[in-house]
Scaffold this motif. Sequence first.
Motif, mmCIF file in Angstrom:
data_model
loop_
_atom_site.group_PDB
_atom_site.id
_atom_site.type_symbol
_atom_site.label_atom_id
_atom_site.label_comp_id
_atom_site.label_asym_id
_atom_site.label_seq_id
_atom_site.Cartn_x
_atom_site.Cartn_y
_atom_site.Cartn_z
ATOM 1 N N GLU A 227 0.712 -1.277 0.021
ATOM 2 C CA GLU A 227 -0.006 0.174 0.081
ATOM 3 C C GLU A 227 0.794 1.232 0.090
ATOM 4 N N LEU A 228 2.003 1.338 0.670
ATOM 5 C CA LEU A 228 2.885 2.551 0.541
ATOM 6 C C LEU A 228 3.295 2.830 -0.976
ATOM 7 N N ALA A 229 3.699 1.669 -1.615
ATOM 8 C CA ALA A 229 4.006 1.932 -2.959
ATOM 9 C C ALA A 229 2.966 2.643 -3.668
ATOM 10 N N GLU A 230 1.543 2.004 -3.558
ATOM 11 C CA GLU A 230 0.353 2.643 -4.245
ATOM 12 C C GLU A 230 0.133 4.247 -3.868
ATOM 13 N N LYS A 231 0.584 4.461 -2.667
ATOM 14 C CA LYS A 231 0.384 5.875 -2.177
ATOM 15 C C LYS A 231 1.313 6.811 -2.791
ATOM 16 N N THR A 232 2.494 5.984 -2.961
ATOM 17 C CA THR A 232 3.590 6.961 -3.609
ATOM 18 C C THR A 232 3.131 7.241 -5.114
ATOM 19 N N LEU A 233 2.249 6.130 -5.917
ATOM 20 C CA LEU A 233 2.303 6.646 -7.227
ATOM 21 C C LEU A 233 0.878 7.528 -7.633
ATOM 22 N N LEU A 234 0.142 7.510 -6.406
ATOM 23 C CA LEU A 234 -1.016 8.584 -6.727
ATOM 24 C C LEU A 234 -0.837 9.970 -7.065
ATOM 25 N N GLY A 235 -1.370 10.594 -8.095
ATOM 26 C CA GLY A 235 -0.918 11.923 -8.193
ATOM 27 C C GLY A 235 0.498 12.379 -8.832
ATOM 28 N N LYS A 236 0.923 11.283 -9.442
ATOM 29 C CA LYS A 236 2.240 11.343 -10.154
ATOM 30 C C LYS A 236 2.158 10.864 -11.692
ATOM 31 N N PRO A 237 3.075 11.589 -12.576
ATOM 32 C CA PRO A 237 3.064 10.887 -13.899
ATOM 33 C C PRO A 237 3.292 9.647 -13.866
ATOM 34 N N PRO A 238 3.155 8.804 -15.000
ATOM 35 C CA PRO A 238 3.627 7.336 -15.066
ATOM 36 C C PRO A 238 4.821 7.389 -15.584
ATOM 37 N N ALA A 246 8.305 4.063 -6.133
ATOM 38 C CA ALA A 246 7.259 3.446 -5.666
ATOM 39 C C ALA A 246 7.779 2.083 -5.092
ATOM 40 N N ALA A 247 8.612 1.559 -6.232
ATOM 41 C CA ALA A 247 9.128 0.249 -6.130
ATOM 42 C C ALA A 247 9.942 0.158 -4.766
ATOM 43 N N ARG A 248 10.593 1.101 -4.396
ATOM 44 C CA ARG A 248 11.349 1.335 -3.089
ATOM 45 C C ARG A 248 10.761 0.611 -1.867
ATOM 46 N N ALA A 249 9.522 0.790 -1.995
ATOM 47 C CA ALA A 249 8.604 0.701 -0.838
ATOM 48 C C ALA A 249 8.691 -1.156 -0.558
ATOM 49 N N CYS A 250 8.921 -1.684 -1.489
ATOM 50 C CA CYS A 250 8.959 -3.185 -1.366
ATOM 51 C C CYS A 250 10.247 -3.756 -0.625
ATOM 52 N N ARG A 251 11.194 -2.760 -0.255
ATOM 53 C CA ARG A 251 12.215 -2.905 0.913
ATOM 54 C C ARG A 251 12.010 -3.311 1.961
ATOM 55 N N SER A 252 10.858 -2.691 2.498
ATOM 56 C CA SER A 252 10.457 -2.998 3.830
ATOM 57 C C SER A 252 9.514 -4.060 4.030
ATOM 58 N N LEU A 253 9.389 -4.969 3.077
ATOM 59 C CA LEU A 253 8.732 -6.000 3.249
ATOM 60 C C LEU A 253 9.041 -7.155 4.161
ATOM 61 N N ASP A 254 8.360 -7.884 4.941
ATOM 62 C CA ASP A 254 8.756 -8.943 5.812
ATOM 63 C C ASP A 254 8.913 -10.100 4.827
ATOM 64 N N ALA A 255 10.304 -10.490 4.430
ATOM 65 C CA ALA A 255 10.673 -11.528 3.347
ATOM 66 C C ALA A 255 11.116 -12.885 4.007
ATOM 67 N N LEU A 256 10.442 -13.884 3.304
ATOM 68 C CA LEU A 256 10.725 -15.239 3.685
ATOM 69 C C LEU A 256 12.315 -15.554 3.418
ATOM 70 N N ASP A 257 13.029 -16.435 4.354
ATOM 71 C CA ASP A 257 14.488 -16.704 4.041
ATOM 72 C C ASP A 257 14.337 -18.150 4.436
ATOM 73 N N ASP A 258 14.691 -18.867 3.057
ATOM 74 C CA ASP A 258 14.623 -20.339 3.079
ATOM 75 C C ASP A 258 15.684 -20.954 2.243
ATOM 76 N N ILE A 259 15.492 -22.402 1.749
ATOM 77 C CA ILE A 259 16.597 -22.983 0.994
ATOM 78 C C ILE A 259 16.484 -22.270 -0.488
ATOM 79 N N HIS A 260 15.327 -21.871 -0.823
ATOM 80 C CA HIS A 260 15.309 -21.329 -2.330
ATOM 81 C C HIS A 260 15.899 -20.149 -2.463
ATOM 82 N N ALA A 261 15.829 -19.228 -1.335
ATOM 83 C CA ALA A 261 16.223 -17.675 -1.633
ATOM 84 C C ALA A 261 16.616 -17.161 -0.317
ATOM 85 N N PRO A 262 17.618 -16.380 0.120
ATOM 86 C CA PRO A 262 17.887 -15.599 1.180
ATOM 87 C C PRO A 262 16.814 -14.444 1.098
ATOM 88 N N ALA A 263 16.245 -13.864 2.412
ATOM 89 C CA ALA A 263 15.336 -12.751 2.354
ATOM 90 C C ALA A 263 15.937 -11.620 1.511
#
Length: 291
Positions: A227-238, A246-263
């Motif tokens: 939702e943080l990314a969505e708010k960042t996008l509103l009112g701006k040109p594409p 907007a994509a930088r907001a993904c850095r704050s996600l709580d990421a899984l860490d397992d044998i397939h890939a580190p967080a």
Amino acid sequence: MKAAPFQYHDPASINEAIELLGRLENAKILAGGQSLMAMLNMRYAQPDHVVDINSIADLSYIREENGALVIGAMTRQRDLEFSDLVHRVCPILHEAIQHVGHRQTRNRGTVGGSLCHLDPSAELAAMAALHDATLTMTGPQGSRELPFKEFALGFMTPALEMDEILTTIRIECWPQDHGYGFLEFARRHGDFAVASAGALLTVDAKGIIDRARLAIGGVGAVAARVELAEKTLLGKPPSEATFEEAARACRSLDALDDIHAPASYRLHLAETLARRALAKAAVKLKSGGES
Ligand SMILES: Cc1cc2nc3c(=O)[nH]c(=O)nc-3n(C[C@H](O)[C@H](O)[C@H](O)COP(=O)(O)OP(=O)(O)OC[C@H]3O[C@@H](n4cnc5c(N)ncnc54)[C@H](O)[C@@H]3O)c2cc1C
């Protein structure tokens, strides 16, 4: 390994299935079997009763109702893939479904089965999160509805009672001129994604973003909107700069860490895929939403 012994039931109606689920101890629903059969054979699941809902014809349909796509839980993934209606009113779903497993698994696998299994990487779960899909469950007490956000309680944990069946998935359609983009990274096509991103955009008469959605799958325990990314996008040109911010907001996600890939890798993928999915959506905007 082989499955532990169980008793097989083949109800012909929703009521019959609910009656069985309410009466039998330790029962499990069988839909397309593409996840359950493996779990039975590995003995991760050891039900005493398997209630096969494949004979319930009422659970298989795709229709448009009041601006929404309404999908029966037993609709095969392959039917979704080839539905003209889905392609026309929800083109991102048409794109995403082609990444689900292989044509053989999509022939049997169902939309409801994928959402109830709730793998964090499941493309259909990402689509349900992106659209704030409404899910209807039916049990002995009647039917109830939940938005996907409340249905997805945690890692592979849907908000389903033991005696409930997921019956319907409702997805609100976006305006015909919206832009959309879905991307995923998987080690091979058909594998579960390490991460995926889905984006929806509309712009106003001046070309400024007035509605935006971004959902990430495979990174957190459940697919979810950012939702943080969505708010960042509103009112701006594409623009590239807007999407990068907007994509930088993904850095704050709580990421899984397992044998397939580190967080850290999952977070890197989330940010990159989000930026590219948004850029893809912007191109579709410019081409009038045509695929
Ligand atoms: C080789 C392979 C590759 C795959 N790759 C992918 C992939 O890339 N992406 C992806 O998303 N999936 C993938 N899958 C999983 C596939 O999409 C399955 O179809 C899906 O996970 C489960 O759907 P199903 O209909 O087969 O459900 P089942 O396996 O029959 O059931 C799954 C679970 O959901 C419950 N359930 C099913 N339907 C209902 C209902 N209506 N109400 C209540 N509970 C219900 C069952 O009791 C069970 O616990 C893959 C599977 C295989 C075998």
